[in-house]
Scaffold this motif. Structure first.
Motif, PDB file in Angstrom:
ATOM      1  N   ARG A 180       0.558  -1.603  -0.303  1.00 49.79           N
ATOM      2  CA  ARG A 180       0.127   0.051   0.045  1.00 49.79           C
ATOM      3  C   ARG A 180       1.362   1.155   0.048  1.00 49.79           C
ATOM      4  O   ARG A 180       0.141   2.698  -0.298  1.00 49.79           O
ATOM      5  N   LEU A 181       2.077   1.520   0.200  1.00 51.11           N
ATOM      6  CA  LEU A 181       2.762   2.039   0.063  1.00 51.11           C
ATOM      7  C   LEU A 181       4.637   1.505  -0.931  1.00 51.11           C
ATOM      8  O   LEU A 181       5.221   1.043  -0.176  1.00 51.11           O
ATOM      9  N   LEU A 182       5.076   2.220  -1.704  1.00 54.53           N
ATOM     10  CA  LEU A 182       5.626   1.792  -2.187  1.00 54.53           C
ATOM     11  C   LEU A 182       7.009   2.713  -2.779  1.00 54.53           C
ATOM     12  O   LEU A 182       6.826   3.726  -2.538  1.00 54.53           O
ATOM     13  N   LEU A 183       8.464   2.244  -1.595  1.00 49.57           N
ATOM     14  CA  LEU A 183       9.397   3.548  -1.887  1.00 49.57           C
ATOM     15  C   LEU A 183      10.768   3.701  -2.060  1.00 49.57           C
ATOM     16  O   LEU A 183      10.934   1.703  -2.617  1.00 49.57           O
ATOM     17  N   LEU A 184      11.037   4.197  -2.935  1.00 50.93           N
ATOM     18  CA  LEU A 184      12.487   4.068  -4.399  1.00 50.93           C
ATOM     19  C   LEU A 184      12.988   5.135  -3.712  1.00 50.93           C
ATOM     20  O   LEU A 184      12.675   6.461  -3.644  1.00 50.93           O
ATOM     21  N   ASP A 185      14.214   4.134  -3.384  1.00 51.52           N
ATOM     22  CA  ASP A 185      15.259   5.629  -2.990  1.00 51.52           C
ATOM     23  C   ASP A 185      16.285   5.022  -3.948  1.00 51.52           C
ATOM     24  O   ASP A 185      17.501   4.493  -4.586  1.00 51.52           O
ATOM     25  N   GLU A 186      16.284   6.848  -4.641  1.00 51.32           N
ATOM     26  CA  GLU A 186      17.275   7.161  -5.815  1.00 51.32           C
ATOM     27  C   GLU A 186      17.096   5.534  -6.800  1.00 51.32           C
ATOM     28  O   GLU A 186      18.108   5.343  -7.479  1.00 51.32           O
ATOM     29  N   PRO A 187      15.979   5.378  -7.656  1.00 48.00           N
ATOM     30  CA  PRO A 187      15.644   4.516  -7.889  1.00 48.00           C
ATOM     31  C   PRO A 187      16.317   3.907  -9.433  1.00 48.00           C
ATOM     32  O   PRO A 187      16.489   3.407 -10.301  1.00 48.00           O
ATOM     33  N   LEU A 188      17.176   5.097 -10.721  1.00 41.89           N
ATOM     34  CA  LEU A 188      17.551   5.245 -11.275  1.00 41.89           C
ATOM     35  C   LEU A 188      19.443   5.581 -11.419  1.00 41.89           C
ATOM     36  O   LEU A 188      19.902   5.841 -12.216  1.00 41.89           O
ATOM     37  N   ALA A 189      19.749   5.990  -9.730  1.00 44.01           N
ATOM     38  CA  ALA A 189      21.329   6.704  -9.975  1.00 44.01           C
ATOM     39  C   ALA A 189      21.651   5.530 -10.876  1.00 44.01           C
ATOM     40  O   ALA A 189      23.004   5.821 -10.996  1.00 44.01           O
ATOM     41  N   ALA A 190      21.627   4.162 -10.768  1.00 44.92           N
ATOM     42  CA  ALA A 190      22.630   3.275 -10.970  1.00 44.92           C
ATOM     43  C   ALA A 190      23.030   2.816 -12.102  1.00 44.92           C
ATOM     44  O   ALA A 190      23.463   2.675 -12.565  1.00 44.92           O
ATOM     45  N   LEU A 191      22.132   3.907 -12.742  1.00 46.84           N
ATOM     46  CA  LEU A 191      21.818   3.436 -14.813  1.00 46.84           C
ATOM     47  C   LEU A 191      22.826   4.281 -15.510  1.00 46.84           C
ATOM     48  O   LEU A 191      23.102   5.657 -14.966  1.00 46.84           O
ATOM     49  N   ASP A 192      23.481   4.235 -16.675  1.00 51.10           N
ATOM     50  CA  ASP A 192      24.312   5.269 -17.815  1.00 51.10           C
ATOM     51  C   ASP A 192      23.329   6.108 -17.550  1.00 51.10           C
ATOM     52  O   ASP A 192      21.848   5.937 -18.007  1.00 51.10           O
ATOM     53  N   ALA A 193      23.768   7.003 -18.501  1.00 52.45           N
ATOM     54  CA  ALA A 193      22.774   7.819 -18.988  1.00 52.45           C
ATOM     55  C   ALA A 193      21.261   6.955 -19.567  1.00 52.45           C
ATOM     56  O   ALA A 193      20.598   7.579 -20.366  1.00 52.45           O
ATOM     57  N   ARG A 194      22.325   6.822 -21.320  1.00 49.44           N
ATOM     58  CA  ARG A 194      21.566   5.887 -22.030  1.00 49.44           C
ATOM     59  C   ARG A 194      20.660   5.074 -21.720  1.00 49.44           C
ATOM     60  O   ARG A 194      19.135   5.009 -22.198  1.00 49.44           O
ATOM     61  N   THR A 195      20.248   4.281 -20.928  1.00 49.52           N
ATOM     62  CA  THR A 195      19.694   2.937 -20.078  1.00 49.52           C
ATOM     63  C   THR A 195      18.549   4.104 -19.379  1.00 49.52           C
ATOM     64  O   THR A 195      17.276   3.724 -19.199  1.00 49.52           O
ATOM     65  N   ARG A 196      18.937   5.075 -18.365  1.00 54.70           N
ATOM     66  CA  ARG A 196      18.075   5.552 -17.395  1.00 54.70           C
ATOM     67  C   ARG A 196      16.870   6.529 -18.514  1.00 54.70           C
ATOM     68  O   ARG A 196      16.042   6.317 -17.961  1.00 54.70           O
ATOM     69  N   LEU A 197      17.216   6.663 -19.332  1.00 57.47           N
ATOM     70  CA  LEU A 197      16.283   7.374 -20.244  1.00 57.47           C
ATOM     71  C   LEU A 197      14.838   6.251 -20.483  1.00 57.47           C
ATOM     72  O   LEU A 197      13.484   6.823 -20.145  1.00 57.47           O
ATOM     73  N   ASP A 198      15.669   5.144 -20.826  1.00 55.27           N
ATOM     74  CA  ASP A 198      14.868   4.436 -21.080  1.00 55.27           C
ATOM     75  C   ASP A 198      13.937   3.748 -20.085  1.00 55.27           C
ATOM     76  O   ASP A 198      12.742   3.298 -19.865  1.00 55.27           O
ATOM     77  N   VAL A 199      14.553   3.511 -18.960  1.00 57.67           N
ATOM     78  CA  VAL A 199      14.001   3.200 -17.742  1.00 57.67           C
ATOM     79  C   VAL A 199      13.808   3.885 -17.021  1.00 57.67           C
ATOM     80  O   VAL A 199      12.016   3.818 -15.974  1.00 57.67           O
ATOM     81  N   ARG A 200      13.064   5.341 -17.413  1.00 54.69           N
ATOM     82  CA  ARG A 200      12.779   6.412 -16.722  1.00 54.69           C
ATOM     83  C   ARG A 200      11.322   6.193 -17.365  1.00 54.69           C
ATOM     84  O   ARG A 200       9.957   6.601 -16.407  1.00 54.69           O
ATOM     85  N   ALA A 201      11.272   5.883 -18.652  1.00 58.12           N
ATOM     86  CA  ALA A 201      10.036   6.126 -18.860  1.00 58.12           C
ATOM     87  C   ALA A 201       9.036   5.153 -18.545  1.00 58.12           C
ATOM     88  O   ALA A 201       8.069   5.068 -18.562  1.00 58.12           O
ATOM     89  N   GLN A 202       9.947   3.478 -18.049  1.00 60.90           N
ATOM     90  CA  GLN A 202       9.475   2.819 -18.209  1.00 60.90           C
ATOM     91  C   GLN A 202       8.766   2.826 -16.775  1.00 60.90           C
ATOM     92  O   GLN A 202       7.649   2.134 -16.471  1.00 60.90           O
ATOM     93  N   LEU A 203       9.546   3.598 -16.147  1.00 59.06           N
ATOM     94  CA  LEU A 203       9.091   3.501 -14.691  1.00 59.06           C
ATOM     95  C   LEU A 203       7.904   4.154 -14.416  1.00 59.06           C
ATOM     96  O   LEU A 203       7.002   3.708 -13.632  1.00 59.06           O
ATOM     97  N   ARG A 204       7.872   4.961 -15.161  1.00 54.54           N
ATOM     98  CA  ARG A 204       6.860   6.092 -15.164  1.00 54.54           C
ATOM     99  C   ARG A 204       5.244   5.050 -15.515  1.00 54.54           C
ATOM    100  O   ARG A 204       4.291   5.151 -14.634  1.00 54.54           O
ATOM    101  N   ARG A 205       5.463   4.498 -16.523  1.00 61.48           N
ATOM    102  CA  ARG A 205       4.516   3.797 -17.008  1.00 61.48           C
ATOM    103  C   ARG A 205       4.251   2.937 -15.470  1.00 61.48           C
ATOM    104  O   ARG A 205       2.829   2.828 -15.374  1.00 61.48           O
TER     105      ARG A 205
END
Length: 376
Positions: A180-205
């Protein structure tokens, strides 16, 4: 959350005003209602109140040491609340419950996947801990991996996964317990710039489909503005500003926030269109106000001249010295000091034509129409 609610302008300029409705106040029996009070001796005290309705995504922002990670750990039950603190989720008091008995899912910055388990069994771990039989847990895990686009990686161990794949496995593991509560600690910090762009869009969905409350900690303003409905900015253990991404971007109230969203920010006293800055020059603005105000404008609004300009329509003119220059995307950001300290964005061609470098004397102008003044 609609796409329109998620979009803001570039961090280097002010966001356009978006018709984003404020999040409704949660009812007493649903969503998050917490006052997070954590004391660490006499050196630090966190005192932050957070409320969110089911479906809300809240981002905690702040400089290092502000207390945002402490707040997240307190929500997870990994840090005990001090006197005066409380945490209610869907009407249930969780303040004294141990972490394992809370309906809370956590995605840590380093994901913390079990290295000896496959992706499938990593995701099945949560349901198993909640009493599901092995076959049932693995069936649920397979469904989550399919939703994450990872069905073909179910048998892979973490060392065989890319950073983006590992992040999605960690998210699936957190969601598999239906928190009922989802916590995300710097969820994209470990990714490189190119991967971050794709994963950010997926995470948003995935967050758009999440029906409970999500709280994420990030130092990246783009992550926060793309992923969150509401931003909560913490400095020195206190909330200094909160609102929609567009509100925060247009009306920063501290130097940290102004730097975060890429604006020059000044505080002064307004008399009509004139704002007097303490120990500095007066600024002419397009806004007609009286009393304490902030004045903001993007670095791109500043025009530089080698000599004092004549015939310019700009109402604001300052004599400055270039104190620093650095690459900023496909432009150069120059730091100026003198009549007024400010940041300026210019193209590499413009920098070359002006022949500027640290130590150069320069004149800076800003049109009143490109400034934004608002009550302090």
């Amino acid at each position: 959350m609609t796409d329109a609610e998620k979009k803001t302008s570039s961090p280097t300029g002010p966001a356009s005003a978006l018709p984003t409705a404020p999040s409704p106040a949660p009812a007493l029996d649903e969503g998050l209602d917490a006052r997070l009070v954590v004391e660490r001796g006499s050196s630090f005290r966190l005192d932050v109140t957070l409320t969110a309705a089911p479906g809300d995504v809240v981002a905690l922002l702040g400089p290092n040491g502000a207390g945002k990670t402490t707040a997240l750990r307190a929500l997870a039950g990994l840090v005990p609340l001090s006197d005066g603190g409380r945490m209610r989720l869907d009407g249930a008091e969780l303040g004294r419950r141990p972490p394992e008995s809370r309906p809370v899912g956590v995605v840590f910055q380093d994901y913390l996947l079990f290295p000896h388990l496959t992706a499938l069994d990593n995701v099945a771990f949560g349901p198993r801990c909640h009493g599901a039989r092995k076959a049932e847990a693995r069936e649920q895990a397979a469904g989550w991996l399919e939703r994450m686009g990872l069905a073909t990686h179910a048998g892979s161990k973490p060392r065989r996964l890319s950073g983006g794949q590992a992040q999605r496995v960690a998210l699936a593991r957190a969601l598999a317990t239906r928190p009922r509560l989802l916590l995300l600690d710097e969820p994209l910090a470990a990714l490189d710039a190119r991967t971050r762009l794709d994963v950010r869009a997926q995470l948003r969905r995935h967050l758009a489909d999440f029906e409970a409350v999500a709280v994420l900690v990030t130092h990246d303003p783009l992550d926060a503005m793309v992923l969150a409905d509401r931003l909560v900015v913490i400095e020195d253990g206190r909330i200094v500003q909160e609102g929609t991404p567009s509100d925060i971007a247009r009306r920063p109230r501290t130097d940290y926030i102004a730097h975060l969203v890429g604006l020059n920010l000044y505080r002064g006293e307004a008399e009509g269109h004139l704002v007097r800055i303490p120990d500095g020059p007066a600024l002419t603005t397009a806004d007609d106000l009286t009393g304490p105000v902030f004045v903001a404008f993007p670095p791109s609004a500043v025009t530089l001249h080698r000599g004092r300009p004549t015939g310019s329509s700009a109402r604001n003119l300052w004599h400055c010295e270039v104190t620093g220059m650095e690459a900023h995307g496909d432009q150069i950001r120059a730091s100026l000091a003198g009549d007024l300290a400010l940041a300026v964005d210019l193209t590499t061609v413009a920098a070359a034509e002006l022949d500027i470098h640290p130590g150069s004397e320069i004149w800076a102008t800003v049109k009143a129409s490109q400034t934004h003044a608002y009550p302090a």
